[in-house]
Design a protein around this motif. Structure first.
Motif, PDB file in Angstrom:
ATOM      1  N   GLU A   1       0.847  -1.204   0.000  1.00 15.65           N
ATOM      2  CA  GLU A   1       0.000   0.000   0.000  1.00 15.65           C
ATOM      3  C   GLU A   1       0.879   1.250   0.000  1.00 15.65           C
ATOM      4  O   GLU A   1       1.971   1.247   0.576  1.00 15.65           O
ATOM      5  CB  GLU A   1      -0.839   0.059   1.277  1.00 15.65           C
ATOM      6  N   GLY A   2       0.368   2.294  -0.622  1.00  7.79           N
ATOM      7  CA  GLY A   2       1.119   3.540  -0.624  1.00  7.79           C
ATOM      8  C   GLY A   2       0.208   4.742  -0.618  1.00  7.79           C
ATOM      9  O   GLY A   2      -1.015   4.609  -0.592  1.00  7.79           O
ATOM     10  N   ASP A   3       0.843   5.919  -0.628  1.00  7.56           N
ATOM     11  CA  ASP A   3       0.088   7.165  -0.760  1.00  7.56           C
ATOM     12  C   ASP A   3       0.630   7.902  -1.986  1.00  7.56           C
ATOM     13  O   ASP A   3       1.334   7.302  -2.804  1.00  7.56           O
ATOM     14  CB  ASP A   3       0.185   7.992   0.528  1.00  7.56           C
ATOM     15  N   ALA A   4       0.370   9.201  -2.076  1.00  4.05           N
ATOM     16  CA  ALA A   4       0.771   9.932  -3.284  1.00  4.05           C
ATOM     17  C   ALA A   4       2.285   9.906  -3.482  1.00  4.05           C
ATOM     18  O   ALA A   4       2.774  10.012  -4.603  1.00  4.05           O
ATOM     19  CB  ALA A   4       0.278  11.370  -3.188  1.00  4.05           C
ATOM     20  N   GLU A   5       3.036   9.751  -2.402  1.00  5.68           N
ATOM     21  CA  GLU A   5       4.497   9.776  -2.508  1.00  5.68           C
ATOM     22  C   GLU A   5       5.061   8.400  -2.886  1.00  5.68           C
ATOM     23  O   GLU A   5       6.101   8.294  -3.535  1.00  5.68           O
ATOM     24  CB  GLU A   5       5.057  10.226  -1.153  1.00  5.68           C
ATOM     25  N   GLY A   6       4.376   7.339  -2.455  1.00  7.44           N
ATOM     26  CA  GLY A   6       4.873   5.988  -2.712  1.00  7.44           C
ATOM     27  C   GLY A   6       4.537   5.093  -1.538  1.00  7.44           C
ATOM     28  O   GLY A   6       3.693   5.445  -0.696  1.00  7.44           O
ATOM     29  N   PRO A   7       5.194   3.919  -1.431  1.00  9.95           N
ATOM     30  CA  PRO A   7       4.872   2.978  -0.350  1.00  9.95           C
ATOM     31  C   PRO A   7       5.115   3.605   1.030  1.00  9.95           C
ATOM     32  O   PRO A   7       6.041   4.411   1.190  1.00  9.95           O
ATOM     33  CB  PRO A   7       5.862   1.836  -0.571  1.00  9.95           C
ATOM     34  N   THR A   8       4.302   3.211   1.988  1.00  9.23           N
ATOM     35  CA  THR A   8       4.479   3.718   3.354  1.00  9.23           C
ATOM     36  C   THR A   8       5.256   2.684   4.177  1.00  9.23           C
ATOM     37  O   THR A   8       5.107   1.475   3.956  1.00  9.23           O
ATOM     38  CB  THR A   8       3.117   3.985   4.020  1.00  9.23           C
ATOM     39  N   PRO A   9       6.066   3.137   5.132  1.00  8.62           N
ATOM     40  CA  PRO A   9       6.874   2.204   5.932  1.00  8.62           C
ATOM     41  C   PRO A   9       6.017   1.164   6.647  1.00  8.62           C
ATOM     42  O   PRO A   9       6.383  -0.025   6.673  1.00  8.62           O
ATOM     43  CB  PRO A   9       7.586   3.122   6.925  1.00  8.62           C
ATOM     44  N   ALA A  10       4.869   1.582   7.184  1.00  9.48           N
ATOM     45  CA  ALA A  10       4.034   0.626   7.926  1.00  9.48           C
ATOM     46  C   ALA A  10       3.563  -0.495   7.001  1.00  9.48           C
ATOM     47  O   ALA A  10       3.441  -1.655   7.421  1.00  9.48           O
ATOM     48  CB  ALA A  10       2.836   1.347   8.536  1.00  9.48           C
TER      49      ALA A  10
ATOM     50  N   ALA B   1      12.823   6.269   6.188  1.00  8.09           N
ATOM     51  CA  ALA B   1      11.895   5.458   6.980  1.00  8.09           C
ATOM     52  C   ALA B   1      11.710   4.075   6.352  1.00  8.09           C
ATOM     53  O   ALA B   1      11.650   3.059   7.054  1.00  8.09           O
ATOM     54  CB  ALA B   1      10.560   6.189   7.109  1.00  8.09           C
ATOM     55  N   LEU B   2      11.631   4.030   5.033  1.00 12.99           N
ATOM     56  CA  LEU B   2      11.462   2.731   4.352  1.00 12.99           C
ATOM     57  C   LEU B   2      12.708   1.861   4.541  1.00 12.99           C
ATOM     58  O   LEU B   2      12.607   0.652   4.797  1.00 12.99           O
ATOM     59  CB  LEU B   2      11.201   2.940   2.863  1.00 12.99           C
ATOM     60  N   ALA B   3      13.882   2.496   4.415  1.00 12.90           N
ATOM     61  CA  ALA B   3      15.126   1.739   4.570  1.00 12.90           C
ATOM     62  C   ALA B   3      15.220   1.180   5.990  1.00 12.90           C
ATOM     63  O   ALA B   3      15.589   0.012   6.197  1.00 12.90           O
ATOM     64  CB  ALA B   3      16.327   2.635   4.264  1.00 12.90           C
ATOM     65  N   GLU B   4      14.871   2.025   6.954  1.00 14.40           N
ATOM     66  CA  GLU B   4      14.943   1.592   8.355  1.00 14.40           C
ATOM     67  C   GLU B   4      14.024   0.394   8.599  1.00 14.40           C
ATOM     68  O   GLU B   4      14.426  -0.609   9.190  1.00 14.40           O
ATOM     69  CB  GLU B   4      14.507   2.770   9.234  1.00 14.40           C
ATOM     70  N   ARG B   5      12.803   0.496   8.068  1.00 14.70           N
ATOM     71  CA  ARG B   5      11.844  -0.600   8.277  1.00 14.70           C
ATOM     72  C   ARG B   5      12.308  -1.869   7.541  1.00 14.70           C
ATOM     73  O   ARG B   5      12.191  -2.975   8.065  1.00 14.70           O
ATOM     74  CB  ARG B   5      10.454  -0.159   7.780  1.00 14.70           C
ATOM     75  N   ALA B   6      12.810  -1.703   6.320  1.00 17.51           N
ATOM     76  CA  ALA B   6      13.280  -2.868   5.546  1.00 17.51           C
ATOM     77  C   ALA B   6      14.398  -3.576   6.307  1.00 17.51           C
ATOM     78  O   ALA B   6      14.427  -4.813   6.376  1.00 17.51           O
ATOM     79  CB  ALA B   6      13.755  -2.432   4.167  1.00 17.51           C
TER      80      ALA B   6
ATOM     81  N   ILE C   1      17.772   4.747  -2.390  1.00 13.05           N
ATOM     82  CA  ILE C   1      17.452   4.072  -1.138  1.00 13.05           C
ATOM     83  C   ILE C   1      18.495   2.990  -0.854  1.00 13.05           C
ATOM     84  O   ILE C   1      18.828   2.708   0.305  1.00 13.05           O
ATOM     85  CB  ILE C   1      16.006   3.532  -1.213  1.00 13.05           C
ATOM     86  N   ALA C   2      19.054   2.425  -1.915  1.00 19.32           N
ATOM     87  CA  ALA C   2      20.082   1.385  -1.747  1.00 19.32           C
ATOM     88  C   ALA C   2      21.296   1.917  -0.984  1.00 19.32           C
ATOM     89  O   ALA C   2      22.009   1.148  -0.343  1.00 19.32           O
ATOM     90  CB  ALA C   2      20.509   0.841  -3.113  1.00 19.32           C
ATOM     91  N   ALA C   3      21.524   3.242  -1.051  1.00 24.41           N
ATOM     92  CA  ALA C   3      22.663   3.830  -0.332  1.00 24.41           C
ATOM     93  C   ALA C   3      22.492   3.673   1.171  1.00 24.41           C
ATOM     94  O   ALA C   3      23.467   3.724   1.919  1.00 24.41           O
ATOM     95  CB  ALA C   3      22.802   5.307  -0.693  1.00 24.41           C
ATOM     96  N   ARG C   4      21.248   3.498   1.608  1.00 28.19           N
ATOM     97  CA  ARG C   4      20.983   3.346   3.045  1.00 28.19           C
ATOM     98  C   ARG C   4      20.919   1.872   3.454  1.00 28.19           C
ATOM     99  O   ARG C   4      20.699   1.570   4.610  1.00 28.19           O
ATOM    100  CB  ARG C   4      19.643   4.003   3.399  1.00 28.19           C
ATOM    101  N   LEU C   5      21.049   0.968   2.478  1.00 24.53           N
ATOM    102  CA  LEU C   5      20.775  -0.440   2.775  1.00 24.53           C
ATOM    103  C   LEU C   5      21.991  -1.362   2.720  1.00 24.53           C
ATOM    104  O   LEU C   5      21.884  -2.544   3.059  1.00 24.53           O
ATOM    105  CB  LEU C   5      19.699  -0.970   1.816  1.00 24.53           C
TER     106      LEU C   5
END
Ligand SMILES: Cc1ncc(COP(=O)(O)O)c(C=O)c1O
Length: 391
Positions: A144-153, A185-190, A216-220
């Motif tokens: 699920e996502g919003d206008a920006e993209g997937p949400t961390p939750a 936030a997405l990287a942290e949750r992943a 995002i891969a830079a954070r992973l």
């Protein structure tokens, strides 16, 4: 009589909706806002001619011989430098040159997906990725996502998936772009839930207002595979892309590539390297941005002017696409023949959803045709929609 018994994976191979539509739109006179074909005016033909001549003059035999499966060493080093500058921890020995990033998607799925294993995707997501993954028989989980993209939750739904396929920059088809805070936030949750990420970034350089945040891969770290492409910043016809993979995956991706095509054409790699090695893209890409930005603005104005009430769309800050939601009673697939009869074409949105539905959505590409034709195409589409709504 011979009877052919096809593999189960062959049943999962479907005709690409987009390629089928492209056939129709090759008819003369149709204004096609369907395919995401780069504007041919942006192709650096003279630079490619010169580089081709140089390669054939200076290293003809090496360029025409079989070559290393990993790719042309100087090109791999160039890619590693580029990616390091974007904050990725990249070294040339983890760069695999692929035959378009489309091949990268296939190789990733070949190595990571078993039948009935789960792959998490955005909703909507890139249709070509669904096509590449599907033959390996995954179960898709839509995030699920919003206008920006997937949400961390929402990532919790992907727990246990083989990977999450993410398009953070000017997504195909929705045009949306993840902000820096959302990426963090997405990287942290992943990382928390141990979810591997496959980041696909063919559009990051095509920004029209401000550059997107770092990948995002830079954070992973080793938790991500990153895919890039020369198709949108140079030309698609040479079919050059690349994968940056963690050390644990790299040998398997390489072996999968060897099985697929031994190597990406060495000649093409050398020609592209000759073109880009001295900073050509830093001069060339801004000209593409300026061109596409004016196209984007023309489409925005045309949509505002012509579309009937009840239609909604985003204004993309980069990439190639507007994503349109029609009033819920309209079906973009059913309407396509009428739009084509009226002289324009688009891509219906439904095939971009792994879970189906969303019949009232469609994708419009603003890069291929000139602004005056964009206006005419949108006017034709709006007329079809108005007539349908009135009937
Ligand atoms: C999101 C995305 N990924 C990958 C590709 C494949 O690009 P290529 O194989 O030309 O590098 C495309 C092509 O349009 C795309 O939109």
């Amino acid at each position: 009589m011979t009877s052919w018994h096809m593999a189960r994976r062959a049943e999962r191979l479907n005709p690409s909706t987009i390629r089928e539509i492209l056939k129709i739109t090759e008819r003369p006179g149709i204004i096609s806002l369907a395919g995401g074909l780069p504007a041919t005016e942006s192709f650096p033909v003279a630079a490619l001619q010169e580089a081709t001549a140089r390669v054939l003059r200076e290293t003809p035999r090496e360029a025409l011989q079989y070559a290393a499966s990993e790719g042309f060493a100087p090109l791999r080093a160039w890619v590693a430098d580029e990616l390091s500058a974007q904050g990725l921890s990249a070294s040339a020995d983890r760069v695999l040159i692929t035959t378009g990033s489309q091949q990268g998607l296939d190789l990733v799925a070949k190595v990571l997906v078993d039948p009935a294993s789960r792959v998490a995707v955005e909703a909507p997501t890139y249709l070509g990725a669904l096509q590449a993954f599907a033959p390996y028989e995954p179960e898709f989980t839509e995030i699920e996502g919003d206008a920006e993209g997937p949400t961390p939750a929402a990532l919790d739904a992907a727990r246990g998936a083989r990977f999450l396929y993410l398009l953070p920059n000017f997504q195909n088809p929705s045009g949306r772009c993840l902000g820096a805070a959302r990426r963090d936030a997405l990287a942290e949750r992943a990382l928390e839930i141990g979810l591997p990420v496959v980041e696909d970034n063919p559009y990051g350089e095509l920004w029209y207002d401000a550059p997107p945040p770092p990948p995002i891969a830079a954070r992973l770290g080793d938790g991500a595979v990153y895919l890039g492409s020369f198709s949108k910043v140079l030309v698609p016809g040479l079919r050059l892309g690349y994968v940056l993979a963690p050390a644990v995956l790299y040998p398997k991706l390489l072996q999968a590539k060897q099985a697929a095509d031994l190597h990406t054409p060495g000649f093409n790699q050398r020609v592209v390297y000759e073109v880009i090695k001295d900073g050509f893209l830093a001069r060339h890409v801004p000209t593409i941005r300026a061109r596409y930005k004016s196209h984007r603005d023309a489409m925005r104005v045309a949509l505002e002017q012509h579309m009937p009430a009840g239609c909604r769309w985003n204004v993309p800050a980069g990439g190639m696409f507007f994503w349109v939601e029609l009033p819920p009673q309209l079906d973009a697939t059913a309407l396509l023949p009428r739009a084509v009869a009226a002289g324009m074409a688009y891509v219906p949105g439904a095939p971009f959803f792994a879970g189906g539905g969303h019949a009232n959505t469609l994708r419009l590409s603003f890069v291929t045709v000139a602004p005056a034709l964009i206006e005419a195409g949108i006017a034709a589409l709006a007329q079809v929609l108005k007539e349908t709504l009135a009937s």
